[in-house]
Scaffold this active site. Structure first.
Site, PDB file in Angstrom:
ATOM      1  N   CYS A 283      13.537  25.773   5.524  1.00 26.53           N
ATOM      2  CA  CYS A 283      14.415  24.610   5.697  1.00 26.53           C
ATOM      3  C   CYS A 283      13.596  23.321   5.805  1.00 26.53           C
ATOM      4  O   CYS A 283      14.052  22.251   5.417  1.00 26.53           O
ATOM      5  CB  CYS A 283      15.310  24.788   6.916  1.00 26.53           C
TER       6      CYS A 283
ATOM      7  N   HIS B 185      15.540  24.298  13.324  1.00 26.47           N
ATOM      8  CA  HIS B 185      16.127  24.161  11.988  1.00 26.47           C
ATOM      9  C   HIS B 185      16.093  22.704  11.538  1.00 26.47           C
ATOM     10  O   HIS B 185      16.416  21.800  12.306  1.00 26.47           O
ATOM     11  CB  HIS B 185      17.570  24.673  12.008  1.00 26.47           C
TER      12      HIS B 185
END
Length: 471
Positions: A101, A419
């Protein structure tokens, strides 16, 4: 049930049943089925007597027969993929290949820069130049091809080729933990990609000395280095691709953090003292980029846990950023004329006359336009001017005012976990949240709420686009 004959124009309709127990409108509806003449247009004429085998006359014109459309409805999924992208209003997402990510969010932010894509398109398909290593060449080609694929696809793209080449060029992104690829720092990924492109996208003609990445992202700093103990003073210049927003208990806003980031202390050898001494480095911006990148310095090395810890403090950032007071005196002078144009434009929106006597647009003058939602309008005004060259300074005048176009956020407590997500402004003015392969529309007012203060997504990198005017 009695029947009648109905004469209509040249036709004779025989054996039409008529139910005398029903109202006349029912009979007219029967005639509508036979002739296409709406009941309200029918005029029935009949001679007196019982309705038994009589001939009736009807007058009236029928509606035109509705023709089937020459071309049936086209559903979005039936369109070619390139047209689907236009209809959707945004490009595709990127599949997460296993803790990637950080890479996906970085790529989505950089992909939003049209001038960068133009420079990549011009990159030769053939062999690399002699002074460029093979991994850098392959990474540039992979970036170009991936950006092209994103523009043509509405379905999520797997960046496998790019990721493979990125790990070959920078092995740290291929680190494993228990057989799985580790999460990495998005800022490090951003920095390494831009460094590689700065080497590969230089013009092969030495006399031109054009550097696409420097023209788009390069910030020239001029610094005064002073030692209070010895009285020594010197100046130095350097080129960087981002400004740092340092976060402390005193910093509540991006502008304050940038001021802290431009002032630092360093220890080095003093020739006059013959030993190490503390020097204060005070920097000012001496040349502005088309795209201003700001990194929030949220991570620091924590010895106790032996990892990068995160500063969760809330630091607000604006949709419109004016960095005039962070510039050198020479740069401020060159910004005076275009800032006057900017103030005149803002004055027109408020119905004011231009004031030619006051050539300098102050910080407070510019900030008023933020409340008017000027970021969307400014994005449109600078859009046309930004499509061609990668080094725009010769054609365009910068103002020191920038509009937010992308935010890279991090959710979690450590840079090596959590994330990363990209929030990117489209050419239409709409914002899209790229959560790996899932693009999600967002409201502009929600973008500035990613300022920290908890465990939710918070801004780690902001990218601003310059407000410019033609020379």
């Amino acid at each position: 049930m009695p029947t009648v004959s109905v004469k209509w124009q040249k036709e004779l309709l025989s054996g039409v049943e008529i139910d005398t127990s029903q109202p006349p409108y029912v009979f007219k509806c029967q005639l509508f089925d036979l002739t296409g003449v709406p009941p309200e247009r029918q005029k029935i004429m009949v001679k007196g007597g019982l309705l038994k085998g009589q001939k009736l006359m009807m007058m009236g014109t029928a509606d035109e027969v509705v023709k089937a459309p020459e071309k049936g409805p086209v559903f979005m999924e039936d369109l070619p993929e390139e047209e689907q992208v236009v209809v959707a209003g945004h490009s595709a997402g990127l599949f997460n290949l296993g803790n990637t990510c950080y890479m996906n969010s970085t790529l989505q932010c950089l992909h939003s820069v049209p001038e960068l894509k133009s420079a990549l398109i011009k990159y030769p398909h053939s062999g690399r130049s002699n002074d460029l290593d093979q991994p850098s060449h392959l990474l540039t080609v992979a970036t170009r091809d991936l950006f092209s694929e994103l523009d043509k696809s509405v379905k999520a793209v797997a960046p496998m080729q790019f990721w493979t080449v990125l790990r070959k060029k920078y092995p740290q992104f291929g680190q494993l933990n228990n057989g799985a690829f580790m999460q990495q720092d998005a800022e490090e990924c951003w920095t390494q990609i831009l460094y590689t492109l700065s080497q590969s996208l230089k013009t092969p003609i030495p006399s031109e000395k054009l550097d696409a990445i420097k023209g788009l992202f390069g910030i020239e700093l001029v610094s005064r280095v002073h030692c209070a103990e010895s009285g020594e003073e010197s100046s130095e210049t350097e080129s960087v691709h981002s400004l740092k927003c340092h976060i402390s208990h005193e910093v509540n806003h991006l502008h304050e953090g940038l001021k802290h980031g431009l002032k630092s202390e360093l220890e080095k050898s003093s020739p006059s003292l013959g030993r190490s001494a503390i020097y204060v480095k005070d920097s000012r911006i001496n040349a502005l980029p088309r795209y201003l990148t700001v990194q929030f310095v949220r991570f620091f090395w924590k010895r106790e846990s032996n990892q990068k810890a995160k500063i969760l403090r809330k630091v607000d950032y604006p949709l419109e950023l004016d960095i005039y007071d962070l510039c050198s005196d020479d740069l401020k002078k060159s910004l005076e004329a275009p800032r006057q144009i900017l103030r005149d434009e803002e004055g027109k929106k408020l119905g004011l006359k231009s004031k030619q006597k006051s050539p300098i647009l102050t910080e407070n003058d510019v900030k008023m336009s933020d409340a008017e939602g000027s970021s969307k309008e400014s994005g449109e005004s600078s859009k046309d001017a930004s499509q061609e060259g990668a080094v725009p300074d010769k054609e365009m005048q910068l103002t020191g005012v920038y509009d937010l176009v992308a935010v890279l956020t991090h959710k979690g407590r450590s840079a090596d976990s959590g994330h990363y997500v990209a929030w990117v402004k489209q050419e239409s003015g709409k914002w899209i949240q790229y959560d790996d392969d899932n693009p999600i529309p967002q409201r502009e007012e929600d973008i500035v709420k990613l300022s920290g203060g908890g465990d939710w997504h918070m801004a780690y990198i902001c990218m601003y686009k310059a407000r410019v005017f033609p020379k």
